[in-house]
Design an enzyme around this catalytic site. Sequence first.
Site, mmCIF file in Angstrom:
data_model
loop_
_atom_site.group_PDB
_atom_site.id
_atom_site.type_symbol
_atom_site.label_atom_id
_atom_site.label_comp_id
_atom_site.label_asym_id
_atom_site.label_seq_id
_atom_site.Cartn_x
_atom_site.Cartn_y
_atom_site.Cartn_z
ATOM 1 N NE ARG A 91 35.634 36.704 40.981
ATOM 2 C CZ ARG A 91 35.152 37.268 39.900
ATOM 3 N NH1 ARG A 91 35.355 36.707 38.731
ATOM 4 N NH2 ARG A 91 34.469 38.396 39.953
ATOM 5 C CE LYS A 111 37.594 40.706 40.077
ATOM 6 N NZ LYS A 111 36.995 42.067 40.027
ATOM 7 C CG ASP A 250 32.862 42.608 50.284
ATOM 8 O OD1 ASP A 250 31.748 42.959 50.707
ATOM 9 O OD2 ASP A 250 33.006 41.964 49.222
ATOM 10 C CG ASN A 251 32.849 44.961 46.546
ATOM 11 O OD1 ASN A 251 33.754 44.140 46.625
ATOM 12 N ND2 ASN A 251 31.638 44.640 46.156
ATOM 13 C CG ASP A 260 36.288 44.352 44.334
ATOM 14 O OD1 ASP A 260 37.163 43.765 43.676
ATOM 15 O OD2 ASP A 260 36.271 44.349 45.565
#
Length: 493
Positions: A91, A111, A250-251, A260
């Site tokens: 997103r 975002k 992934d963060n 994030d």
Amino acid sequence: MTSHFPFDNSYARLPDRFYARIAPTPVAEPALIRVNRDLALHLRLDPDWLASPEGVAVLAGARVPEGAEPIAMAYAGHQFGQFVPQLGDGRAILLGEVIDRDGQRRDIHLKGSGRTPFSRRGDGRAALGPVLREYIVSEAMAAFGIPTTRALAAVTTGEAVMRETLLPGAVLTRVASSHIRVGTFQFFAARGDEEALRLLADHVIARHYPQLADGDRPYHALLEQVTARQAALVAQWMLVGFIHGVMNTDNTSISGETIDYGPCAFMDAYHPGTVFSSIDHAGRYAYANQPKIAQWNLTRLAETLLPLFSQDQDTAIAEAQDILRGFAEKFEKAFHGGLRRKLGLFTEREEDIDLARELLAAMSEAKADFTLTFRHLVKAAAGPEGNEALRKLFATNPAAFDDWIASWRKRLSQEPQDAATRQEMMRKVNPAFIPRNHRIEAVISAAVERHDFAPFEELLTVLSKPYDDQPDFAHYAEPPQPHERVLQTFCGT
């Protein structure tokens, strides 16, 4: 000053398998919530143009500016310990990169800008509440001096998004040194793509650690540098009572920035096991677990770099383990040094950490407010007349507090500074104001239910100077009343 983004895009020049080229999805009626004027100027952008209809169209994803090369980045990641081989920007879209006034390369990232090939079953949109939360918390972190992504702007879309109910949609324009993550390396490692791993590592070195490029072992040095930055970052989080809430690989940013902001929160009452995230049922990402998880994430990064270390796997593993063993020492040095400064101890003695631990244990037992305890210590550092407000936080066990503060004052007497100098130094590391959860929820409620952004603006004003006393806003320093407490926070995806 130009009215457009002076893009100079480097990530989009990497091979196509690093991303998907896709434009943002236009929205119905974009409307500006806020432009971060100071940040815009630092990025060599015109804030007045950004606030114009043409600029708002760009910030909402309705118009692609000249020079942009919009891409959704590919990455994988461990989510709550479970590996997912393909995640990616589901997103979010990277419009491009600009060079700021310090000569640093910065990503311009939308975002909530619509579906991408990585959206899976998601709608690619963001609700207004999470956008406001990320704007507030990321800008507060910047004001604390903690490395972080920044919020350049927020807009509403004029469209609703469905979560548990229909909510107003919004887009956040985020700025970062880059959006490269541990999970970006994992994406290529999972595919056995050693060429891509080398290209990615070389890109990261050139962008974030250029001093390593000419070294004998640049990939080893890369792991060392990322390890050092993550250790320092997590220490800084914990020194202000911050809980990231979703420290998936992934963060975890390769640049060492906080990235994030989903179910993140700041503690009110201190407890090492504090969890706010509604999806962290086992407390994996609890406050006190954050250093351990950071090291776990760095181990996953090290695994991806093994082919670049040595063709002999045993050698590569031994070299990686040697680097990773340094994490604990780096974290403890940063965290313990920070605790000393928060206590007004600017020389180092062996017993200092025990003194800090005793205070934290007393705080946990008394459920003392984390931020207020340390801020009241600033006043108490002037002398015993400052004890009263601090002692009230330990009402359940005042004797333990009295014993501790006597030991603290004895230790302060061994410091070379006068009281006024010490207080000033302490004030710079013990914020009076944090983004308290109940304040953020009040801001979100006002915006979502009444389209009232005045509380959002006022909270940002307070948090822009978190170390100042700000008597006109003293109520923002107060912890929540029992009925105001926020016990859970949510990702908003």
